[in-house]
Design an enzyme around this catalytic site. Sequence first.
Site, PDB file in Angstrom:
ATOM      1  CE  LYS A   9      -4.046  -2.123   2.248  1.00  0.00           C
ATOM      2  NZ  LYS A   9      -5.022  -2.010   3.366  1.00  0.00           N
ATOM      3  CE1 TYR A  49      -9.530  -2.659   0.136  1.00  0.00           C
ATOM      4  CE2 TYR A  49      -8.804  -0.732  -1.073  1.00  0.00           C
ATOM      5  CZ  TYR A  49      -8.525  -1.800  -0.245  1.00  0.00           C
ATOM      6  OH  TYR A  49      -7.239  -2.010   0.205  1.00  0.00           O
ATOM      7  CG  ASN A 113      -3.780  -2.155   6.862  1.00  0.00           C
ATOM      8  OD1 ASN A 113      -3.652  -1.823   5.693  1.00  0.00           O
ATOM      9  ND2 ASN A 113      -4.828  -2.844   7.306  1.00  0.00           N
ATOM     10  CG  HIS A 116      -5.410  -6.132  -0.309  1.00  0.00           C
ATOM     11  ND1 HIS A 116      -6.648  -6.063   0.273  1.00  0.00           N
ATOM     12  CD2 HIS A 116      -5.505  -7.061  -1.295  1.00  0.00           C
ATOM     13  CE1 HIS A 116      -7.465  -6.901  -0.355  1.00  0.00           C
ATOM     14  NE2 HIS A 116      -6.793  -7.512  -1.313  1.00  0.00           N
ATOM     15  CD  GLU A 127      -9.058  -8.953  -3.551  1.00  0.00           C
ATOM     16  OE1 GLU A 127      -7.944  -9.448  -3.263  1.00  0.00           O
ATOM     17  OE2 GLU A 127      -9.873  -8.562  -2.696  1.00  0.00           O
TER      18      GLU A 127
HETATM   19  P1  ATP Z   1      -7.090  -6.012   3.376  1.00  0.00           P
HETATM   20  O1  ATP Z   1      -8.448  -6.239   2.740  1.00  0.00           O
HETATM   21  O2  ATP Z   1      -6.475  -4.661   3.040  1.00  0.00           O
HETATM   22  O3  ATP Z   1      -6.152  -7.125   3.151  1.00  0.00           O
HETATM   23  P2  ATP Z   1      -8.204  -6.784   5.876  1.00  0.00           P
HETATM   24  O4  ATP Z   1      -8.875  -7.873   5.124  1.00  0.00           O
HETATM   25  O5  ATP Z   1      -7.383  -7.127   7.067  1.00  0.00           O
HETATM   26  O6  ATP Z   1      -7.274  -5.951   4.951  1.00  0.00           O
HETATM   27  P3  ATP Z   1     -10.700  -5.365   5.688  1.00  0.00           P
HETATM   28  O7  ATP Z   1     -11.693  -5.503   6.771  1.00  0.00           O
HETATM   29  O8  ATP Z   1     -10.917  -6.087   4.404  1.00  0.00           O
HETATM   30  O9  ATP Z   1      -9.267  -5.692   6.292  1.00  0.00           O
HETATM   31  O10 ATP Z   1     -10.555  -3.803   5.393  1.00  0.00           O
HETATM   32  C1  ATP Z   1      -9.928  -3.371   4.194  1.00  0.00           C
HETATM   33  C2  ATP Z   1      -9.011  -2.218   4.527  1.00  0.00           C
HETATM   34  O11 ATP Z   1      -9.804  -1.128   4.981  1.00  0.00           O
HETATM   35  C3  ATP Z   1      -8.032  -2.470   5.673  1.00  0.00           C
HETATM   36  O12 ATP Z   1      -6.872  -3.134   5.284  1.00  0.00           O
HETATM   37  C4  ATP Z   1      -7.728  -1.059   6.109  1.00  0.00           C
HETATM   38  O13 ATP Z   1      -6.807  -0.415   5.224  1.00  0.00           O
HETATM   39  C5  ATP Z   1      -9.086  -0.395   5.963  1.00  0.00           C
HETATM   40  N1  ATP Z   1      -9.853  -0.459   7.221  1.00  0.00           N
HETATM   41  C6  ATP Z   1     -10.459  -1.532   7.764  1.00  0.00           C
HETATM   42  N2  ATP Z   1     -11.082  -1.238   8.911  1.00  0.00           N
HETATM   43  C7  ATP Z   1     -10.881   0.092   9.102  1.00  0.00           C
HETATM   44  C8  ATP Z   1     -11.273   1.025  10.108  1.00  0.00           C
HETATM   45  N3  ATP Z   1     -12.011   0.648  11.157  1.00  0.00           N
HETATM   46  N4  ATP Z   1     -10.864   2.307   9.968  1.00  0.00           N
HETATM   47  C9  ATP Z   1     -10.125   2.710   8.914  1.00  0.00           C
HETATM   48  N5  ATP Z   1      -9.732   1.881   7.922  1.00  0.00           N
HETATM   49  C10 ATP Z   1     -10.092   0.591   8.013  1.00  0.00           C
HETATM   50 MG    MG Z   2      -9.989  -7.551   3.340  1.00  0.00          MG
END
Ligand code: ATP
Ligand code: MG
Length: 139
Positions: A9, A49, A113, A116, A127
Amino acid sequence: MERTFAIIKPDAVERNLIGKILERIESKGFRIAAMKRARLTLEQAEGFYHVHKERPFFKDLTTYMSAGGPVVLLVLEKDNAITGWRELMGATNPKDAADGTIRKEFAVDIEKNSVHGSDSPENAAFEISYFFSQTEILS
Ligand code: ATP
Ligand code: MG
């Protein structure tokens, strides 16, 4: 052999962490089957997303993933690649991420974070095809 989709990211690209993250990926036995840098448009990030479009963080997330700077898009291959890559990434919130995970070591916060990873075979297929054509993926 399974394929998953990964993104390094903008927060990690900006801090020159591409090499360190690829080193973690390769040393865990993943093959990098496809890789490119890209600057996502807002429309691309919103489409990618779309499952999160009702979430309160959707607008911030898609803005960050597009305007936040370039990303690195990856197709990774390994037995159980989807689960294995999620384990190596660590929990979404770096405060909850286990020692030794990429997010524990590198993530800034729950949004920025660093990486992804796909969460299911169906989403991995979606994806991968969202960003790569078949001829760009070399097993
Ligand atoms: P990713 O899909 O990026 O691999 P993930 O599956 O761990 O991560 P998801 O729940 O799919 O997390 O959320 C997608 C992304 O949205 C997260 O990686 C983060 O960047 C962002 N995100 C998730 N929860 C929050 C939150 N509460 N506040 C801000 N950003 C968030
Ligand atoms: Mg995810």
